[in-house]
Write a protein that holds these residues in place. Structure first.
Motif, mmCIF file in Angstrom:
data_model
loop_
_atom_site.group_PDB
_atom_site.id
_atom_site.type_symbol
_atom_site.label_atom_id
_atom_site.label_comp_id
_atom_site.label_asym_id
_atom_site.label_seq_id
_atom_site.Cartn_x
_atom_site.Cartn_y
_atom_site.Cartn_z
ATOM 1 N N ALA A 62 2.965 13.395 -3.235
ATOM 2 C CA ALA A 62 2.825 11.977 -2.863
ATOM 3 C C ALA A 62 1.519 11.727 -2.127
ATOM 4 N N GLY A 63 1.134 12.661 -1.246
ATOM 5 C CA GLY A 63 -0.124 12.497 -0.517
ATOM 6 C C GLY A 63 -1.326 12.502 -1.440
ATOM 7 N N ILE A 64 -1.271 13.416 -2.409
ATOM 8 C CA ILE A 64 -2.389 13.466 -3.368
ATOM 9 C C ILE A 64 -2.487 12.160 -4.135
ATOM 10 N N CYS A 65 -1.363 11.655 -4.550
ATOM 11 C CA CYS A 65 -1.368 10.390 -5.304
ATOM 12 C C CYS A 65 -1.910 9.240 -4.441
ATOM 13 N N VAL A 66 -1.418 9.168 -3.203
ATOM 14 C CA VAL A 66 -1.884 8.092 -2.310
ATOM 15 C C VAL A 66 -3.369 8.216 -2.046
ATOM 16 N N GLY A 67 -3.841 9.463 -1.780
ATOM 17 C CA GLY A 67 -5.275 9.652 -1.529
ATOM 18 C C GLY A 67 -6.118 9.267 -2.734
ATOM 19 N N LEU A 84 -5.304 7.155 -5.032
ATOM 20 C CA LEU A 84 -5.238 5.706 -5.172
ATOM 21 C C LEU A 84 -6.204 5.020 -4.219
ATOM 22 N N ALA A 85 -6.260 5.560 -2.981
ATOM 23 C CA ALA A 85 -7.173 4.967 -2.000
ATOM 24 C C ALA A 85 -8.617 5.098 -2.448
ATOM 25 N N VAL A 86 -8.943 6.282 -2.974
ATOM 26 C CA VAL A 86 -10.312 6.473 -3.465
ATOM 27 C C VAL A 86 -10.606 5.504 -4.606
ATOM 28 N N PHE A 87 -9.576 5.354 -5.480
ATOM 29 C CA PHE A 87 -9.761 4.446 -6.615
ATOM 30 C C PHE A 87 -9.989 3.017 -6.140
ATOM 31 N N LEU A 88 -9.191 2.561 -5.180
ATOM 32 C CA LEU A 88 -9.356 1.191 -4.680
ATOM 33 C C LEU A 88 -10.689 0.995 -4.014
ATOM 34 N N LYS A 89 -11.148 1.992 -3.274
ATOM 35 C CA LYS A 89 -12.434 1.870 -2.599
ATOM 36 C C LYS A 89 -13.562 1.764 -3.614
ATOM 37 N N ALA A 90 -13.453 2.598 -4.639
ATOM 38 C CA ALA A 90 -14.513 2.549 -5.660
ATOM 39 C C ALA A 90 -14.477 1.233 -6.430
ATOM 40 N N ALA A 91 -13.290 0.741 -6.671
ATOM 41 C CA ALA A 91 -13.182 -0.521 -7.402
ATOM 42 C C ALA A 91 -13.705 -1.699 -6.579
ATOM 43 N N GLY A 92 -13.448 -1.693 -5.271
ATOM 44 C CA GLY A 92 -13.937 -2.782 -4.421
ATOM 45 C C GLY A 92 -15.451 -2.753 -4.292
ATOM 46 N N GLY A 93 -16.030 -1.571 -4.228
ATOM 47 C CA GLY A 93 -17.488 -1.482 -4.104
ATOM 48 C C GLY A 93 -18.185 -1.913 -5.378
ATOM 49 N N ALA A 94 -17.583 -1.683 -6.485
ATOM 50 C CA ALA A 94 -18.218 -2.058 -7.750
ATOM 51 C C ALA A 94 -18.159 -3.550 -7.970
ATOM 52 N N GLY A 95 -17.165 -4.229 -7.397
ATOM 53 C CA GLY A 95 -17.041 -5.676 -7.506
ATOM 54 C C GLY A 95 -16.684 -6.121 -8.896
ATOM 55 N N ALA A 96 -16.280 -5.243 -9.693
ATOM 56 C CA ALA A 96 -15.934 -5.612 -11.063
ATOM 57 C C ALA A 96 -14.569 -6.259 -11.097
ATOM 58 N N THR A 107 0.382 -0.613 -9.184
ATOM 59 C CA THR A 107 1.815 -0.655 -9.467
ATOM 60 C C THR A 107 2.224 0.464 -10.427
ATOM 61 N N ALA A 108 1.406 0.663 -11.447
ATOM 62 C CA ALA A 108 1.713 1.729 -12.422
ATOM 63 C C ALA A 108 1.684 3.105 -11.776
ATOM 64 N N VAL A 109 0.682 3.314 -10.904
ATOM 65 C CA VAL A 109 0.597 4.635 -10.240
ATOM 66 C C VAL A 109 1.796 4.855 -9.345
#
Length: 268
Positions: free
Chosen positions: A29-34, A36-48, A57-59
């Motif tokens: 669970a920790g690996i998944c959450v970590g 996901l957090a990395v994914f969200l951070k990268a997605a927010g920085g890209a602004g796409a 939700t799927a994850v």
């Protein structure tokens, strides 16, 4: 004691397996959450215009399903321990089962030889047994044995026959004397000679170990026979002395008082 130890070992092993499963689930669970957090951070920085909410939700659903399957799986890694079989009671290493106890063989009893004694048959003492005038040679031996038994001898044995070495009757007197008797069932005209006495004299003492040696006849003795008997200590009983012994007119021939005049030389 062994059963309790095994229960404690099994319980401890199950607890360790459950703890290990929890750690792995939390780690996953920790690996998944970590991630996901990395994914969200990268997605927010890209602004796409990436659809963030559906992806998250799927994850989350994927992680939840994985954890659910892990928890309810019928084959748990913690339950793979091989059961320890309990000790079998009275197992036969050869696969055979004892169904009966063989009885030990009975001990054969050995009789004490001191209790085995020869039973001597006492001759018949009726009037017919004592009548030596109406019997043959074999009957004469039994008639003499009956006289010995009547006068107190025991045991009394009739031993005459082939290979008797001159002894026809062997008896033991009340005083413990061993009496050896030779019986001569002769006609009145057939006298007992010295050769008969010599043959008996060679065995009565040396072979039969007689204390008193007696020759009994229905007839009489020759002079040489009586002379030889006197020299050897053999008691001679002729027909007349036998009749007197049978009628109790004289003592038995083994008595010292009766030995002097038991037989006389026939003049016929």
């Amino acid at each position: 004691m062994t059963s309790s130890g095994e229960d404690r070992g099994t319980s401890g092993h199950g607890s360790a397996s459950f703890g290990r499963d929890v750690v792995l689930a939390v780690g996953l669970a920790g690996i998944c959450v970590g991630g996901l957090a990395v994914f969200l951070k990268a997605a927010g920085g890209a602004g796409a215009g990436m659809p963030v909410v559906p992806v998250v939700t799927a994850v989350v659903l994927g992680v939840g399903v994985a954890l659910a399957k892990w928890g309810v799986s019928p084959v748990r890694r913690g339950s793979t321990a091989r059961p320890v079989p309990g000790p079998a009671a009275h197992r036969d290493p050869y696969g055979l089962e004892m169904t009966a106890v063989l009885d030990a063989p009975a001990v054969r009893e050995v009789p004490d030889v001191r209790e085995v004694t020869a039973v001597q048959e006492v001759p018949d003492l009726d009037a017919g047994a004592l009548d030596h005038t109406a019997v043959d040679a074999d009957g004469f031996e039994h008639a003499i044995a009956a006289l010995c038994a009547r006068d107190g001898c025991t045991p009394v044995e009739v031993v005459g026959g082939a290979g008797d070495l001159g002894a026809d009757v062997i008896a033991t007197t009340p005083d413990g004397l061993r009496v050896v008797v030779q019986c001569k069932h002769y006609a009145d005209t057939n006298r007992v000679g010295s050769q008969d006495l010599q043959r008996f004299g060679g065995t009565c003492f040396a072979v039969h170990d007689a204390d008193v040696a007696i020759v009994v006849t229905t007839s009489s003795y020759t002079a040489p026979a009586l002379e030889y008997a006197a020299g050897c200590g053999i008691v001679c009983v002729d027909g007349e002395a036998l009749a007197a012994w049978t009628d109790l007119a004289t003592p038995p021939p083994w008595e010292p008082d009766s030995r002097a005049g038991t037989a006389s030389v026939s003049t016929d």
